[in-house]
Design a protein around this motif. Structure first.
Motif, short mmCIF file in Angstrom:
data_model
loop_
_atom_site.label_atom_id
_atom_site.label_comp_id
_atom_site.label_asym_id
_atom_site.label_seq_id
_atom_site.Cartn_x
_atom_site.Cartn_y
_atom_site.Cartn_z
N LYS A 193 -1.12 9.11 0.51
CA LYS A 193 0.19 8.90 -0.09
C LYS A 193 1.12 8.38 1.00
O LYS A 193 1.33 9.06 2.02
CB LYS A 193 0.73 10.21 -0.68
CG LYS A 193 1.91 10.04 -1.61
CD LYS A 193 2.18 11.32 -2.37
CE LYS A 193 3.27 11.10 -3.42
NZ LYS A 193 3.51 12.33 -4.21
N ARG A 194 1.67 7.21 0.80
CA ARG A 194 2.43 6.56 1.86
C ARG A 194 3.80 6.10 1.37
O ARG A 194 3.97 5.72 0.21
CB ARG A 194 1.65 5.37 2.43
CG ARG A 194 0.28 5.73 2.95
CD ARG A 194 -0.46 4.49 3.42
NE ARG A 194 0.19 3.87 4.56
CZ ARG A 194 -0.11 2.65 5.01
NH1 ARG A 194 -1.04 1.93 4.40
NH2 ARG A 194 0.52 2.14 6.04
N TYR A 195 4.76 6.13 2.29
CA TYR A 195 6.12 5.67 1.99
C TYR A 195 6.65 4.85 3.16
O TYR A 195 6.37 5.15 4.33
CB TYR A 195 7.06 6.86 1.77
CG TYR A 195 6.80 7.63 0.49
CD1 TYR A 195 7.41 7.27 -0.70
CD2 TYR A 195 5.95 8.73 0.50
CE1 TYR A 195 7.16 7.98 -1.87
CE2 TYR A 195 5.71 9.46 -0.66
CZ TYR A 195 6.31 9.07 -1.84
OH TYR A 195 6.07 9.78 -2.99
N ASP A 196 7.42 3.85 2.84
CA ASP A 196 8.23 3.16 3.85
C ASP A 196 9.64 3.67 3.61
O ASP A 196 10.28 3.32 2.60
CB ASP A 196 8.14 1.65 3.69
CG ASP A 196 8.84 0.91 4.82
OD1 ASP A 196 9.38 1.57 5.72
OD2 ASP A 196 8.86 -0.33 4.80
N THR A 197 10.13 4.50 4.52
CA THR A 197 11.39 5.21 4.30
C THR A 197 12.47 4.73 5.27
O THR A 197 12.29 4.76 6.48
CB THR A 197 11.20 6.73 4.48
OG1 THR A 197 10.17 7.17 3.58
CG2 THR A 197 12.49 7.47 4.17
N MET A 198 13.58 4.32 4.70
CA MET A 198 14.75 3.95 5.50
C MET A 198 15.61 5.20 5.68
O MET A 198 15.99 5.86 4.71
CB MET A 198 15.56 2.87 4.78
CG MET A 198 16.70 2.33 5.62
SD MET A 198 16.08 1.41 7.04
CE MET A 198 17.48 1.62 8.17
N PHE A 199 15.85 5.54 6.95
CA PHE A 199 16.67 6.70 7.27
C PHE A 199 18.09 6.24 7.63
O PHE A 199 18.27 5.41 8.53
CB PHE A 199 16.09 7.48 8.44
CG PHE A 199 14.82 8.21 8.14
CD1 PHE A 199 14.81 9.58 7.91
CD2 PHE A 199 13.60 7.53 8.08
CE1 PHE A 199 13.63 10.27 7.63
CE2 PHE A 199 12.42 8.20 7.79
CZ PHE A 199 12.44 9.57 7.56
N PHE A 200 19.06 6.78 6.91
CA PHE A 200 20.46 6.54 7.23
C PHE A 200 21.04 7.81 7.86
O PHE A 200 20.48 8.90 7.71
CB PHE A 200 21.26 6.20 5.97
CG PHE A 200 20.81 4.95 5.28
CD1 PHE A 200 21.25 3.71 5.69
CD2 PHE A 200 19.93 5.02 4.21
CE1 PHE A 200 20.82 2.55 5.05
CE2 PHE A 200 19.49 3.88 3.56
CZ PHE A 200 19.94 2.64 3.98
N TYR A 214 0.81 -1.21 0.00
CA TYR A 214 0.00 0.00 0.00
C TYR A 214 0.86 1.28 0.00
O TYR A 214 0.34 2.35 0.24
CB TYR A 214 -0.92 0.01 1.22
CG TYR A 214 -1.81 -1.20 1.31
CD1 TYR A 214 -3.02 -1.25 0.61
CD2 TYR A 214 -1.44 -2.31 2.07
CE1 TYR A 214 -3.84 -2.37 0.68
CE2 TYR A 214 -2.27 -3.42 2.15
CZ TYR A 214 -3.46 -3.45 1.46
OH TYR A 214 -4.27 -4.56 1.53
N TRP A 215 2.14 1.14 -0.25
CA TRP A 215 3.02 2.28 -0.17
C TRP A 215 4.22 2.12 -1.12
O TRP A 215 4.48 1.05 -1.64
CB TRP A 215 3.56 2.44 1.25
CG TRP A 215 4.20 1.18 1.78
CD1 TRP A 215 5.47 0.74 1.52
CD2 TRP A 215 3.61 0.19 2.63
NE1 TRP A 215 5.71 -0.46 2.17
CE2 TRP A 215 4.58 -0.81 2.85
CE3 TRP A 215 2.36 0.08 3.24
CZ2 TRP A 215 4.33 -1.92 3.65
CZ3 TRP A 215 2.11 -1.04 4.02
CH2 TRP A 215 3.09 -2.01 4.22
N LYS A 216 4.93 3.23 -1.31
CA LYS A 216 6.17 3.20 -2.07
C LYS A 216 7.33 3.11 -1.08
O LYS A 216 7.17 3.34 0.12
CB LYS A 216 6.31 4.47 -2.91
CG LYS A 216 5.28 4.60 -4.02
CD LYS A 216 5.51 5.88 -4.83
CE LYS A 216 4.50 6.01 -5.96
NZ LYS A 216 4.72 7.25 -6.76
N GLU A 217 8.48 2.76 -1.59
CA GLU A 217 9.67 2.67 -0.74
C GLU A 217 10.58 3.86 -1.02
O GLU A 217 10.63 4.40 -2.13
CB GLU A 217 10.41 1.37 -1.01
CG GLU A 217 9.60 0.15 -0.57
CD GLU A 217 10.27 -1.15 -0.94
OE1 GLU A 217 10.17 -2.11 -0.14
OE2 GLU A 217 10.89 -1.22 -2.02
N ALA A 218 11.29 4.30 0.01
CA ALA A 218 12.12 5.49 -0.11
C ALA A 218 13.32 5.40 0.82
O ALA A 218 13.40 4.52 1.69
CB ALA A 218 11.30 6.74 0.20
#
Length: 404
Positions: free
Chosen positions: A230-237, A3-7
């Motif tokens: 509008k949804r994102y699964d975001t990996m924070f470095f 249900y979301w994009k990746e970022a």
């Protein structure tokens, strides 16, 4: 079904003692800073971290600043907000061409080091199925580096000749500079990469450089709440830099760039001078614990290999009209959260006020929103995977604080 994009996003911490701040990158006025210090003097708290020690929050100045960029008002996601640079994962970031290119530079898969063998829990972005042989831990780092170049003009690369012998070690980052890279040339490459992400590997080939994936340390993973369209699964470095690089917003997605002390950024939000999304509030509150860039680097370079969980906010509407955003470990957080996108009207109801819920909860990890510009952060649990607890933000005295 997803249900979301990746970022991927990058938290850049730079030693503000080294380098010159240019006028367009200064974060706030001296007057605003003094006002913030006066208010912060009432917010000193004590809380526990995972080793059982007690840390007292001292609001002295840190020796580093964090790169923040303001989104354009026309943006469809967090319009006008101050955020860390980053953006959606592109197919070009996962291309197997990157593996071939790394091999040209003498880098094999084993040279990516422990980033590919983290023993603790893995976030959703790294557990999803993939078709490319390029490890997702590497692909998301490439995405974060590419997006940071597009949005801020910061080029985190290592030339073939400068790749260290011990390639697996975590390192400080450095803005790549070369006589052939004039401001005009950089701007042209930024436009090309912005229009076509596959141009980034072309830039790297021309410069005979590889993305400096070793300087990016896993910090956190955030999945947008189910009520957002509008949804994102975001990996924070997170990466640390010994010098403050000159950065420049792209004037498209971003309209302002600045370096801010973590405390300063949070105070500006509290004073309603800027808008910070929840992930930025939460993570800046974590980073606020560190007053030394070296301490931040030492901590994050060790913690990064202990695991990382996905922070998926579950929202509740309280009787007093406030929105309570619960995070993993909180008593009201569901044992099995539902990731499916829902309408805002389907938000769960607390059937009590936000304050009553706080008093009745033993384990607390949540933010309480009066509106999008006013919130408080409550936390009294032991952080998982060796992480640091967020410093309490805009948190008036309450029974919850006595548990910290």
């Amino acid at each position: 079904m997803k249900y979301w994009k990746e970022a991927a996003s990058l938290i850049v911490a730079a030693n503000r003692r080294n380098g010159i701040f240019h006028p367009h990158t200064i974060s706030s006025s001296t007057a605003a800073k003094e006002k913030g210090e006066e208010k912060l003097s009432n917010r000193n708290k004590i809380r526990k971290i995972n080793d059982g020690n007690v840390i007292v929050r001292h609001h002295c100045e840190s020796d580093f600043s964090i790169l923040l960029m303001q989104r354009a008002q026309s943006s469809s996601f967090f319009a006008g907000a101050e955020v860390f640079p980053g953006g959606a994962l592109d197919n070009a970031d996962t291309s197997p061409d990157w593996l071939e290119f790394f091999e040209e530079a003498g880098i094999s898969t084993k040279d990516f080091g422990k980033m590919l063998s983290v023993q603790g829990q893995r976030p959703l972005v790294f557990t999803n199925k993939q078709t490319s042989p390029l490890p997702r831990e590497v692909a998301f780092r490439i995405c974060a580096i590419r997006e940071t170049f597009e949005e801020a003009g910061l080029l985190l690369l290592k030339s073939f000749k400068d790749i260290p012998h011990k390639k697996t070690e975590v390192t400080f980052a450095k803005n790549y500079e070369h006589p052939s890279l004039s401001e005009v040339t950089i701007d042209e490459w930024r436009r090309r990469v912005h229009g076509d992400a596959s141009q980034f590997i072309m830039l790297c080939r021309e410069l005979q450089c590889v993305p400096d994936v070793w300087s990016l340390m896993e910090w956190c993973d955030w999945l947008t709440p189910a009520t957002n369209k509008k949804r994102y699964d975001t990996m924070f470095f997170l990466c640390c830099m010994n010098d403050v690089p000159l950065v420049k917003h792209d004037a498209q997605e971003m309209i302002q760039t600045k370096w801010s002390l973590p405390t300063e950024a949070l105070q500006s939000f509290q004073d309603k001078q800027v808008y910070l999304p929840p992930p930025q509030i939460y993570e800046l509150s974590r980073i606020e614990n560190f007053k030394s860039l070296q301490d931040l680097f030492d901590f994050s370079s060790q913690r990064a290999f202990l695991g990382c969980e996905t922070t998926f906010p579950v929202l509740y509407l309280s009787e007093d009209g406030k929105v309570v955003s619960a995070y993993p470990g909180d008593d009201i957080y569901p044992k099995v959260p539902e990731f499916k996108t829902i309408n805002a009207g389907e938000m769960a109801v607390l059937n009590k006020t936000a304050e009553q819920s706080l008093k009745e909860s033993k384990n607390v990890n949540r933010m309480v929103f009066k509106d999008s510009t006013e919130c408080s952060l409550y936390y009294n649990i032991i952080p998982r995977f060796g992480h640091v607890a967020p410093a309490l933000f805009n948190n008036p005295d309450s029974d919850v604080q006595s548990k910290l």
